[in-house]
Design a protein around this motif. Structure first.
Motif, PDB file in Angstrom:
ATOM      1  N   LEU A  30       0.843  -1.192   0.000  1.00  0.00           N
ATOM      2  CA  LEU A  30       0.000   0.000   0.000  1.00  0.00           C
ATOM      3  C   LEU A  30       0.879   1.243   0.000  1.00  0.00           C
ATOM      4  CD1 LEU A  30      -2.758   1.456   0.259  1.00  0.00           C
ATOM      5  CD2 LEU A  30      -2.507   1.270   2.743  1.00  0.00           C
ATOM      6  N   PHE A  31       0.746   2.065  -1.025  1.00  0.00           N
ATOM      7  CA  PHE A  31       1.526   3.298  -1.142  1.00  0.00           C
ATOM      8  C   PHE A  31       0.737   4.464  -0.565  1.00  0.00           C
ATOM      9  CE2 PHE A  31       2.336   7.166  -3.706  1.00  0.00           C
ATOM     10  CZ  PHE A  31       3.634   7.424  -3.255  1.00  0.00           C
ATOM     11  N   ILE A  32       1.376   5.209   0.353  1.00  0.00           N
ATOM     12  CA  ILE A  32       0.764   6.412   0.926  1.00  0.00           C
ATOM     13  C   ILE A  32       1.633   7.612   0.556  1.00  0.00           C
ATOM     14  CG2 ILE A  32      -0.063   7.564   3.007  1.00  0.00           C
ATOM     15  CD1 ILE A  32      -0.251   4.897   4.374  1.00  0.00           C
ATOM     16  N   PRO A  33       1.149   8.520  -0.284  1.00  0.00           N
ATOM     17  CA  PRO A  33       1.936   9.709  -0.630  1.00  0.00           C
ATOM     18  C   PRO A  33       2.232  10.556   0.605  1.00  0.00           C
ATOM     19  CG  PRO A  33       0.078   9.436  -2.124  1.00  0.00           C
ATOM     20  CD  PRO A  33      -0.125   8.475  -1.010  1.00  0.00           C
ATOM     21  N   GLN A  34       3.396  11.122   0.642  1.00  0.00           N
ATOM     22  CA  GLN A  34       3.788  11.950   1.783  1.00  0.00           C
ATOM     23  C   GLN A  34       2.878  13.163   1.941  1.00  0.00           C
ATOM     24  OE1 GLN A  34       8.001  12.630   1.918  1.00  0.00           O
ATOM     25  NE2 GLN A  34       7.841  14.351   3.327  1.00  0.00           N
ATOM     26  N   THR A  35       2.288  13.624   0.841  1.00  0.00           N
ATOM     27  CA  THR A  35       1.426  14.811   0.894  1.00  0.00           C
ATOM     28  C   THR A  35       0.120  14.551   1.643  1.00  0.00           C
ATOM     29  OG1 THR A  35       0.568  14.183  -1.288  1.00  0.00           O
ATOM     30  CG2 THR A  35       2.338  15.815  -1.226  1.00  0.00           C
ATOM     31  N   LEU A  36      -0.189  13.302   1.949  1.00  0.00           N
ATOM     32  CA  LEU A  36      -1.413  12.986   2.701  1.00  0.00           C
ATOM     33  C   LEU A  36      -1.176  12.973   4.201  1.00  0.00           C
ATOM     34  CD1 LEU A  36      -2.940  10.031   0.624  1.00  0.00           C
ATOM     35  CD2 LEU A  36      -3.051  12.476   0.187  1.00  0.00           C
ATOM     36  N   LEU A  37       0.084  13.038   4.614  1.00  0.00           N
ATOM     37  CA  LEU A  37       0.438  12.899   6.024  1.00  0.00           C
ATOM     38  C   LEU A  37       0.537  14.275   6.681  1.00  0.00           C
ATOM     39  CD1 LEU A  37       3.273  10.229   5.614  1.00  0.00           C
ATOM     40  CD2 LEU A  37       0.815   9.846   5.873  1.00  0.00           C
ATOM     41  N   TYR A  38      -0.157  14.445   7.795  1.00  0.00           N
ATOM     42  CA  TYR A  38      -0.150  15.703   8.531  1.00  0.00           C
ATOM     43  C   TYR A  38       0.291  15.428   9.968  1.00  0.00           C
ATOM     44  CZ  TYR A  38      -2.652  17.670   4.573  1.00  0.00           C
ATOM     45  OH  TYR A  38      -3.005  18.088   3.308  1.00  0.00           O
ATOM     46  N   GLN A  39       1.541  15.744  10.246  1.00  0.00           N
ATOM     47  CA  GLN A  39       2.088  15.479  11.567  1.00  0.00           C
ATOM     48  C   GLN A  39       2.722  16.747  12.129  1.00  0.00           C
ATOM     49  OE1 GLN A  39       4.269  11.780  11.998  1.00  0.00           O
ATOM     50  NE2 GLN A  39       3.407  11.787  14.067  1.00  0.00           N
ATOM     51  N   THR A  40       2.099  17.285  13.176  1.00  0.00           N
ATOM     52  CA  THR A  40       2.605  18.452  13.884  1.00  0.00           C
ATOM     53  C   THR A  40       2.550  18.139  15.379  1.00  0.00           C
ATOM     54  OG1 THR A  40       0.425  19.502  14.120  1.00  0.00           O
ATOM     55  CG2 THR A  40       1.645  19.939  12.086  1.00  0.00           C
ATOM     56  N   LYS A  41       2.841  19.143  16.204  1.00  0.00           N
ATOM     57  CA  LYS A  41       2.764  18.945  17.648  1.00  0.00           C
ATOM     58  C   LYS A  41       1.332  18.629  18.082  1.00  0.00           C
ATOM     59  CE  LYS A  41       6.691  21.891  18.874  1.00  0.00           C
ATOM     60  NZ  LYS A  41       7.135  23.119  19.622  1.00  0.00           N
TER      61      LYS A  41
END
Length: 500
Positions: free
Chosen positions: A450-461
């Motif tokens: 399963l490929f997940i594009p990096q642009t779909l990931l939202y990681q902040t504090k």
């Protein structure tokens, strides 16, 4: 080179018929010079003597004499019954026998420019190549369902018509613009004419032109703290100051926006009120009214990007800000035909007529208009009701997929995630209950196909979330996707527990 007759010999080989030097020697010298300059790369097969005779308007015997001279000098190799080939040339002016497996780089085009230029980090391509069987998107259609037959049939019919729908020097299709204006008035509650519309190949092009017209260095642009990455990239090319506004379950926080406006001269506020990108929440009615009032009070322009209006699943969709009384301060951007086959998509902008005319000046330079024949197809599909029929069928399919995806991910991953069912669109916002490394999750999912594009990931504090599109997945693919996500999350959590 497989087709030597396509080489523009006459552009770099010149013969002086007034010269005392024999023409076959002049021709041989010109060929030798062309080889040294790289116009004729090593391995190139020259046309036959008859073809060269026709190209240079010379007697065939002259061509034969020239080729023999070139072979004697070591520039070419004549293979009986096959042809004449340029030999490998190196810096020492020596020629070697051609090895067809050898990688010839001496005459290749330069890999790097010989001049200095500024490289943009902002515009680095965020898209990644993948080989996995399954993949996630931010909310795209299923191309297997995209309507192809109807527009293709219409396009073919239009090309066969004897009468042209375009006037001389006309770049716009008025029939399409009139029908599009009528369609948008009926579906979105607008009150526009064709003079209020500009159409391009995609909505990102419109955003780029808007930024060129409206923004100067150090202007302030307000966006949500989680927002569409392409928009931010476009705005930042103008060296503006980006101000981030918080978002909650009711959309952009107007109290936070007011504070920003009181401390900064905001030029533009960019919003996606129908379904906020990426969280999918809808801007509440109260906040819509307040946003319009803030625009009047502080004088900022509202850019309303309505990227998925067509995919609403209720009979009474929320109408855009542009449908209200907003004193000409709202620029409305949308997509048309994204559910059709590739090539029949268009982006459009709705704005006051004088701004539309200014936008068209910029468009005339970069020529980003849609093919007028494509526009004719789309206009006729609106006029005869095909667009509504297609959308009615597709909305039913995508709603079923969205319902199924939500129920499945809720039941399978409920202990790990929080998820709210969106009112429309083709994506779901998934937030994790505990902090996990999303890049590690991406790697584990990749191992399982399963490929997940990096642009779909939202990681902040504050945020550990993924925007997951479901529109491109059928029921079986949804099952498999969620199974891989579950397996990968469990694997990641177990690994973290072992390390702790």
């Amino acid at each position: 080179m497989n087709s030597p007759v396509e080489i523009p010999f006459n552009s770099f080989i010149k013969i002086n018929r007034e010269s005392e030097k024999a023409i076959y020697l002049q021709l041989a010298d010109e060929f030798a010079k062309a080889i040294q300059l790289g116009y004729l790369p090593s391995g190139t097969k020259l046309p036959g003597s008859r073809q060269l005779s026709s190209i240079f308007n010379l007697h065939r015997n002259t061509i034969v004499a020239c080729l023999q001279e070139l072979e004697l000098q070591g520039w070419i190799r004549i293979v009986p019954n096959k042809g004449s080939y340029i030999l490998t040339y190196n810096a020492s002016y020596k020629f070697q026998k051609i090895d067809k497996n050898e990688n010839h780089s001496e005459n290749s085009y330069p890999k790097e420019a010989g001049f200095h230029f500024e490289k943009s980090i902002l515009l680095d391509n965020p898209y990644e190549h993948y080989t996995e069987k399954l993949y996630l998107t931010d909310g795209t259609i299923d191309n297997r369902l995209a309507e192809l037959k109807i527009p293709a049939k219409l396009y073919s019919s239009i090309l066969k018509r004897k009468t042209s729908f375009l006037k001389i020097n006309q770049t716009e299709n008025e029939f399409f613009l009139k029908n599009l204006a009528n369609y948008l008035n009926l579906t979105r509650g607008l009150h526009i004419s064709k003079e209020n519309i500009v159409v391009t190949k995609n909505s990102e092009m419109i955003l780029y032109i808007i930024s060129q017209i409206l923004l100067n260095k150090d202007d302030c642009v307000a966006v949500t703290d989680l927002s569409y990455y392409k928009t931010n990239m476009i705005f930042q090319t103008k060296n503006v100051k980006i101000k981030q506004v918080s978002v909650d379950e009711n959309g952009m926080d107007m109290k936070a926006l007011r504070i920003i406006c009181e401390n900064n001269p905001i030029r533009i506020v960019f919003v996606t009120p129908h379904h906020h990108y990426p969280t999918t929440v809808t801007l509440s009615l109260e906040r819509r009214i307040e946003l319009i009032n803030l625009s009047k009070e502080f004088g900022f322009i509202i850019i309303e990007y309505d990227y998925d209006f067509d995919f609403h699943y209720s009979n009474r969709p929320i109408l855009p800000l542009a449908s209200t009384n907003q004193n000409g301060m709202v620029i409305y951007i949308g997509k048309f035909g994204s559910y059709l086959a590739s090539g029949y998509h268009a982006g459009f902008m709705i704005a006051p007529e004088n701004f539309i005319q200014e936008t068209k000046k910029h468009l005339s330079i970069i020529n980003q208009e849609v093919d007028p024949f494509i526009e004719q197809v789309l206009g006729e599909m609106i006029d005869d009701g095909e667009i509504n029929r297609i959308l009615k069928k597709l909305r039913k399919i995508y709603k079923e997929r969205g319902d199924y995806f939500y129920d499945k991910i809720k039941s399978e991953l409920n202990e790990f995630i929080d998820v709210n069912k969106p009112s429309g669109g083709l994506a779901i916002w998934v937030s994790f209950k505990q902090k996990i490394n999303l890049m590690q999750l991406k790697k584990i999912c990749s191992k399982h196909g399963l490929f997940i594009p990096q642009t779909l990931l939202y990681q902040t504090k504050k945020t550990t979330s993924i925007r997951i599109g479901f529109g491109h997945l059928n029921f079986e693919e949804i099952d498999e996707t969620i199974a891989i996500l579950k397996l990968s999350i469990l694997s990641l959590i177990d690994d973290n527990n072992d390390k702790s």
